[in-house]
Write a protein that holds these residues in place. Structure first.
Motif, PDB file in Angstrom:
ATOM      1  N   GLY A 191       0.821  -1.194   0.000  1.00  0.00           N
ATOM      2  CA  GLY A 191       0.000   0.000   0.000  1.00  0.00           C
ATOM      3  C   GLY A 191       0.857   1.246   0.000  1.00  0.00           C
ATOM      4  N   CYS A 192       1.782   1.332  -0.951  1.00  0.00           N
ATOM      5  CA  CYS A 192       2.779   2.405  -0.937  1.00  0.00           C
ATOM      6  C   CYS A 192       2.218   3.758  -1.328  1.00  0.00           C
ATOM      7  N   GLY A 193       1.006   3.801  -1.911  1.00  0.00           N
ATOM      8  CA  GLY A 193       0.457   5.074  -2.344  1.00  0.00           C
ATOM      9  C   GLY A 193       1.372   5.737  -3.354  1.00  0.00           C
ATOM     10  N   GLY A 194       1.607   7.039  -3.182  1.00  0.00           N
ATOM     11  CA  GLY A 194       2.480   7.772  -4.085  1.00  0.00           C
ATOM     12  C   GLY A 194       3.944   7.660  -3.749  1.00  0.00           C
ATOM     13  N   GLY A 195       4.303   6.841  -2.744  1.00  0.00           N
ATOM     14  CA  GLY A 195       5.702   6.521  -2.491  1.00  0.00           C
ATOM     15  C   GLY A 195       6.407   7.358  -1.445  1.00  0.00           C
TER      16      GLY A 195
ATOM     17  N   ARG B 152      19.000  -0.732   7.184  1.00  0.00           N
ATOM     18  CA  ARG B 152      19.751  -1.785   6.487  1.00  0.00           C
ATOM     19  C   ARG B 152      19.117  -2.223   5.172  1.00  0.00           C
ATOM     20  N   ALA B 153      18.467  -1.319   4.472  1.00  0.00           N
ATOM     21  CA  ALA B 153      17.789  -1.673   3.222  1.00  0.00           C
ATOM     22  C   ALA B 153      18.796  -1.874   2.101  1.00  0.00           C
ATOM     23  N   ALA B 154      18.695  -3.023   1.414  1.00  0.00           N
ATOM     24  CA  ALA B 154      19.519  -3.296   0.241  1.00  0.00           C
ATOM     25  C   ALA B 154      18.684  -3.310  -1.026  1.00  0.00           C
ATOM     26  N   SER B 155      17.377  -3.546  -0.888  1.00  0.00           N
ATOM     27  CA  SER B 155      16.463  -3.525  -2.021  1.00  0.00           C
ATOM     28  C   SER B 155      15.048  -3.337  -1.501  1.00  0.00           C
ATOM     29  N   MET B 156      14.153  -2.913  -2.401  1.00  0.00           N
ATOM     30  CA  MET B 156      12.785  -2.661  -1.967  1.00  0.00           C
ATOM     31  C   MET B 156      11.812  -2.829  -3.132  1.00  0.00           C
ATOM     32  N   THR B 157      10.679  -3.472  -2.836  1.00  0.00           N
ATOM     33  CA  THR B 157       9.557  -3.560  -3.748  1.00  0.00           C
ATOM     34  C   THR B 157       8.375  -2.859  -3.091  1.00  0.00           C
ATOM     35  N   ALA B 158       7.793  -1.886  -3.781  1.00  0.00           N
ATOM     36  CA  ALA B 158       6.657  -1.131  -3.255  1.00  0.00           C
ATOM     37  C   ALA B 158       5.455  -1.387  -4.153  1.00  0.00           C
ATOM     38  N   ILE B 159       4.322  -1.783  -3.563  1.00  0.00           N
ATOM     39  CA  ILE B 159       3.155  -2.164  -4.359  1.00  0.00           C
ATOM     40  C   ILE B 159       1.920  -1.382  -3.953  1.00  0.00           C
ATOM     41  N   ASP B 160       1.054  -1.159  -4.933  1.00  0.00           N
ATOM     42  CA  ASP B 160      -0.212  -0.476  -4.696  1.00  0.00           C
ATOM     43  C   ASP B 160      -1.165  -0.804  -5.848  1.00  0.00           C
ATOM     44  N   PRO B 161      -2.470  -0.908  -5.578  1.00  0.00           N
ATOM     45  CA  PRO B 161      -3.418  -1.232  -6.651  1.00  0.00           C
ATOM     46  C   PRO B 161      -3.825  -0.038  -7.498  1.00  0.00           C
ATOM     47  N   SER B 162      -3.494   1.177  -7.084  1.00  0.00           N
ATOM     48  CA  SER B 162      -3.902   2.366  -7.834  1.00  0.00           C
ATOM     49  C   SER B 162      -2.887   2.694  -8.924  1.00  0.00           C
ATOM     50  N   THR B 163      -3.322   2.642 -10.170  1.00  0.00           N
ATOM     51  CA  THR B 163      -2.417   2.973 -11.267  1.00  0.00           C
ATOM     52  C   THR B 163      -2.016   4.445 -11.220  1.00  0.00           C
TER      53      THR B 163
ATOM     54  N   LEU C  89      -1.601   6.412  -8.544  1.00  0.00           N
ATOM     55  CA  LEU C  89      -0.606   6.657  -7.508  1.00  0.00           C
ATOM     56  C   LEU C  89       0.740   6.030  -7.851  1.00  0.00           C
ATOM     57  N   ILE C  90       0.724   4.844  -8.442  1.00  0.00           N
ATOM     58  CA  ILE C  90       1.986   4.218  -8.846  1.00  0.00           C
ATOM     59  C   ILE C  90       2.677   5.075  -9.909  1.00  0.00           C
ATOM     60  N   GLN C  91       1.914   5.656 -10.825  1.00  0.00           N
ATOM     61  CA  GLN C  91       2.520   6.512 -11.832  1.00  0.00           C
ATOM     62  C   GLN C  91       3.115   7.769 -11.204  1.00  0.00           C
ATOM     63  N   ILE C  92       2.390   8.353 -10.248  1.00  0.00           N
ATOM     64  CA  ILE C  92       2.918   9.510  -9.526  1.00  0.00           C
ATOM     65  C   ILE C  92       4.208   9.133  -8.803  1.00  0.00           C
TER      66      ILE C  92
END
Length: 346
Positions: free
Chosen positions: A112-116, A139-150, A152-155
């Motif tokens: 549920g990352c929203g606009g990030g 200690r983040a080495a990589s990250m996947t952020a997901i959201d169902p709103s196209t 917000l993901i584009q933003i």
């Protein structure tokens, strides 16, 4: 005075001794979408209402305005990092060089990352060189952020490309924005959500769930089942970390009566809040325990109390202090906002 916020936001404000204020602003989405909004959401499940998804997508244009409707979320980022670091500090020290390398380079999933707003802040901490040990407390080495709103993901993608470091991580694949759902993430990893079939190894060391659990639609699923799916994505020894707001009489006064009062007293339109969806810490703790057992289910066996061996639970209140920002405030969980975390046993 905080600016007027549109209907997709949940804000609670409480004056506490010494002038602190407890605030909850919730423009983030659970990654479970509705088929009734084809223009802004992917066609998956119905665990959140179409109206709510539409409201959040409508905030896309102002998501990255630091003085706009999402201002409180921008200010919350440092506390999110601080709470994550406190959870990692509670983990036992590694016993081998391999464990030490793993513990210093963690793979995150932000649901549920929203606009990030949070996802991008964490991506900035990822080392540019893949072989470099993550130098930050998270200690983040990589990250996947997901959201169902196209929308917000584009933003989120457009804004991330403005930062050369974050853009480099997007190009390398160490940071990804996906317009998808938790169920699809699990299915792609061979772990169908809620399935009784044997599951493959989960792929994430850390799963974050900020301002999400209170948006689950109870007529189509349960927060307990949703948490079980979150825990299925989590590796043994990893942390599921989130934040939400208590469902108490003070929160009802603050969210339904004061915050939604007519202007100039209120700060959000009437109908913004769904107090019945707020979650008290004991409820969330119990759901997490049940979720761990469900996550351990297979086609042959059912996870029992033994699954809870090694489980850790953390919960601490958070308040917003004008001029100083967000602060952790142990003992204030019933005032409104709080952070919570559950560690999956090894």
């Amino acid at each position: 005075m905080l600016p007027l916020r549109s209907r997709g936001l949940a804000l609670c404000t409480r004056r506490v001794p010494s002038g602190a204020t407890s605030v909850c602003l919730q423009p983030r989405l659970p990654c479970l979408s509705s088929p009734r909004q084809p223009s802004t959401t992917r066609n998956h499940s119905t665990s959140v209402s179409a109206d709510e998804l539409s409201h959040f997508s409508g905030l896309a244009s102002s998501w990255w305005d630091p003085m706009g409707p999402s201002r409180i979320l921008h200010l919350m980022n440092p506390l999110r990092h601080e709470f994550i670091a406190s959870c990692l500090a509670d983990s036992p020290p590694p016993t081998s060089d391999t464990q030490a390398a793993t513990a210093a380079n963690l793979n995150y999933l932000d649901i549920g990352c929203g606009g990030g707003i949070f996802a991008e802040s964490l991506a900035r901490t990822i080392p540019v060189e893949p072989s470099t040990i993550a130098p930050t407390p998270t200690r983040a080495a990589s990250m996947t952020a997901i959201d169902p709103s196209t929308d917000l993901i584009q933003i989120a993608r457009d804004h991330a490309r403005k930062d050369p470091t974050v853009d480099a991580h997007l190009r390398s694949g160490r940071f990804r924005y996906l317009n998808t759902t938790l169920e699809d993430v699990l299915a792609s990893n061979g772990t169908p959500a809620g399935s009784d079939t044997p599951k493959s190894t989960a792929q994430f060391d850390m799963v974050t769930l900020f301002e999400v659990i209170e948006h689950i639609e109870p007529t189509t699923t349960t927060p307990q089942a949703f948490l079980a799916n979150c825990l299925r994505a989590l590796k043994p020894g990893g942390w599921l970390i989130g934040s939400t707001i208590s469902r108490t009489f003070p929160s009802w006064i603050l969210n339904q009566v004061i915050a939604e009062a007519p202007w100039p007293i209120g700060v959000v339109p009437r109908g913004t809040h769904e107090w019945s969806k707020f979650v008290n810490p004991p409820e969330l703790h119990a759901w997490a325990q049940e979720g761990l057992m469900r996550a351990a289910d297979s086609g042959v066996t059912r996870g029992g109390p033994g699954v809870l061996d090694g489980m850790r639970w953390k919960c601490v209140g958070a308040i917003y202090v004008p001029g100083l920002g967000w602060k952790l405030a142990p003992g204030s969980e019933d005032w409104g906002n709080y952070f919570w975390a559950v560690k999956k046993g090894v």
